[in-house]
Write an enzyme that holds these catalytic residues in place. Structure first.
Site, PDB file in Angstrom:
ATOM      1  N   PHE A 264       0.170  -4.678   3.212  1.00 41.01           N
ATOM      2  CA  PHE A 264       1.176  -4.307   4.197  1.00 41.01           C
ATOM      3  C   PHE A 264       1.662  -2.898   3.931  1.00 41.01           C
ATOM      4  O   PHE A 264       1.514  -2.361   2.823  1.00 41.01           O
ATOM      5  CB  PHE A 264       2.353  -5.292   4.178  1.00 41.01           C
ATOM      6  CG  PHE A 264       3.070  -5.345   2.858  1.00 41.01           C
ATOM      7  CD1 PHE A 264       4.178  -4.534   2.612  1.00 41.01           C
ATOM      8  CD2 PHE A 264       2.644  -6.196   1.852  1.00 41.01           C
ATOM      9  CE1 PHE A 264       4.842  -4.573   1.395  1.00 41.01           C
ATOM     10  CE2 PHE A 264       3.300  -6.241   0.618  1.00 41.01           C
ATOM     11  CZ  PHE A 264       4.404  -5.431   0.399  1.00 41.01           C
ATOM     12  N   CYS A 265       2.237  -2.282   4.958  1.00 41.01           N
ATOM     13  CA  CYS A 265       2.816  -0.937   4.844  1.00 41.01           C
ATOM     14  C   CYS A 265       3.929  -0.831   5.886  1.00 41.01           C
ATOM     15  O   CYS A 265       4.274  -1.816   6.538  1.00 41.01           O
ATOM     16  CB  CYS A 265       1.753   0.145   5.040  1.00 41.01           C
ATOM     17  SG  CYS A 265       0.881   0.043   6.618  1.00 41.01           S
ATOM     18  N   THR A 266       4.486   0.345   6.064  1.00 45.11           N
ATOM     19  CA  THR A 266       5.678   0.502   6.900  1.00 45.11           C
ATOM     20  C   THR A 266       5.447   0.087   8.350  1.00 45.11           C
ATOM     21  O   THR A 266       6.134  -0.782   8.876  1.00 45.11           O
ATOM     22  CB  THR A 266       6.175   1.958   6.856  1.00 45.11           C
ATOM     23  OG1 THR A 266       6.353   2.348   5.506  1.00 45.11           O
ATOM     24  CG2 THR A 266       7.498   2.092   7.608  1.00 45.11           C
TER      25      THR A 266
ATOM     26  N   THR B  16       0.811  -1.223   0.000  1.00 49.38           N
ATOM     27  CA  THR B  16       0.000   0.000   0.000  1.00 49.38           C
ATOM     28  C   THR B  16       0.845   1.275   0.000  1.00 49.38           C
ATOM     29  O   THR B  16       0.303   2.378  -0.027  1.00 49.38           O
ATOM     30  CB  THR B  16      -0.939   0.046   1.223  1.00 49.38           C
ATOM     31  OG1 THR B  16      -0.168   0.198   2.424  1.00 49.38           O
ATOM     32  CG2 THR B  16      -1.774  -1.219   1.320  1.00 49.38           C
TER      33      THR B  16
ATOM     34  N   ILE C 284       5.765  -3.630   8.183  1.00 49.34           N
ATOM     35  CA  ILE C 284       7.077  -4.148   7.796  1.00 49.34           C
ATOM     36  C   ILE C 284       8.071  -4.032   8.941  1.00 49.34           C
ATOM     37  O   ILE C 284       8.900  -4.926   9.158  1.00 49.34           O
ATOM     38  CB  ILE C 284       7.608  -3.385   6.569  1.00 49.34           C
ATOM     39  CG1 ILE C 284       6.636  -3.487   5.408  1.00 49.34           C
ATOM     40  CG2 ILE C 284       8.983  -3.891   6.158  1.00 49.34           C
ATOM     41  CD1 ILE C 284       6.838  -2.429   4.335  1.00 49.34           C
TER      42      ILE C 284
END
Length: 304
Positions: A175-177, A131, A204
């Site tokens: 998923f993202c940071t 994302t 992540i």
């Protein structure tokens, strides 16, 4: 000096958020903290660095003044201070998705712990979506993940409607940071009628913090919005830098390219910058070098 770094967010109702800015800024500066804290009616989102041993005091100060628990905090360490100053900003959203329905307090997708993530994204029937923005994807991502090609998170809803509108019955893993963009993204998608939507809990950063590298399905670095630029497994710095020509991340391998010139250009922009722009960048880099030699920090032009 070693710096402890905390990355966190929490969606919660904060109707009094405008009254919090001054007190938070004063408290965090008093603790020697630097970084960025966004405060909105929907909660808080921040990444803050503090001198070793003081990050707990920083988080306690935020908890005390906002009344929030901050249950999900990702910790890392840096040898140099990754931020120039402490900023507390009032925002409309703590992560901007734009004028669509996205309320993580009402509905979100299914959280997946890092330990179960590999099995989910290894299923060939699962659509895996990053994302984040394209420049973040370029630094690193999970194997077989789709890059939506966005330049900002506000473009994500339009991409979903265009590319995934006919796949609402498929399993989707995102998923993202640090997890915050997925909270908004899954809330939006659930409201749009997507049935099985999953997202990596803690993002992540949590995955890289907890997953042994030999078991990892992650490749490359994870872009972070501070002077570390990117981190890898164990949340260690990867050696990426920022190109002053295009402001894009540059890997250690890319810096070996003949198209890379420190402070001037990188392989991504060398062919697009004019000689006038490159000359201007060279002069700016010369000023940086002189400032370093004199033991000063050259900030360059002030943004308006």
């Amino acid at each position: 000096m070693t710096w402890d770094i905390a990355a966190f967010y929490q969606f919660a109702r904060l109707p009094q958020y405008r009254d919090l800015q001054s007190g938070l800024l004063q408290s965090l500066k008093g603790l020697g903290a630097r970084g960025s804290l966004l405060v909105a009616a929907e909660g808080v989102n921040g990444t803050i660095a503090a001198p070793q041993g003081r990050i707990t005091e920083v988080l306690d100060a935020i908890r005390a003044q906002t009344g929030l628990a901050l249950p999900e905090v990702k910790f890392s360490v840096a040898e140099a201070q990754p931020f120039k100053r402490m900023k507390v900003r009032l925002k409309k959203e703590i992560v901007t998705i734009g004028p669509v329905y996205a309320d993580p307090e009402a509905v979100v997708g299914t959280y997946v712990e890092p330990e179960q993530w590999n099995a989910l994204i290894s299923d060939p029937d699962v659509i895996v979506i990053d994302t984040r923005n394209s420049y973040e994807f370029k630094v690193g991502s999970f194997r077989n993940a789709i890059d939506p090609g966005t330049d900002s998170f506000g473009e994500f809803p339009a991409w979903v409607r265009h590319e995934l509108g006919g796949k609402k019955n498929r399993k989707i893993a995102m998923f993202c940071t640090g997890g915050i963009r997925c909270e908004k993204a899954t809330s939006f998608m659930k409201h749009e009628g997507f049935g099985e939507v999953f997202h990596l809990k803690g993002g992540i950063l949590r995955y890289l913090e907890t997953m042994p590298q030999e078991q990892s399905l992650w490749s490359g670095g994870c872009f972070v919005f501070d002077e570390r630029v990117a981190v890898g497994h164990g949340l260690c710095e990867t050696g990426h830098s920022i190109c002053h020509g295009c402001l894009m991340p540059v890997s250690p391998e890319e810096r070996l390219s003949p198209a890379y010139e420190e402070g001037v250009c990188c392989p991504a922009c060398a062919a697009t910058l004019s000689e006038t722009q490159k000359a201007s960048n060279r002069e700016r880099q010369r000023q940086f070098t002189l400032a370093r030699q004199r033991g000063k920090h050259h900030l360059g032009p002030v943004e308006g």
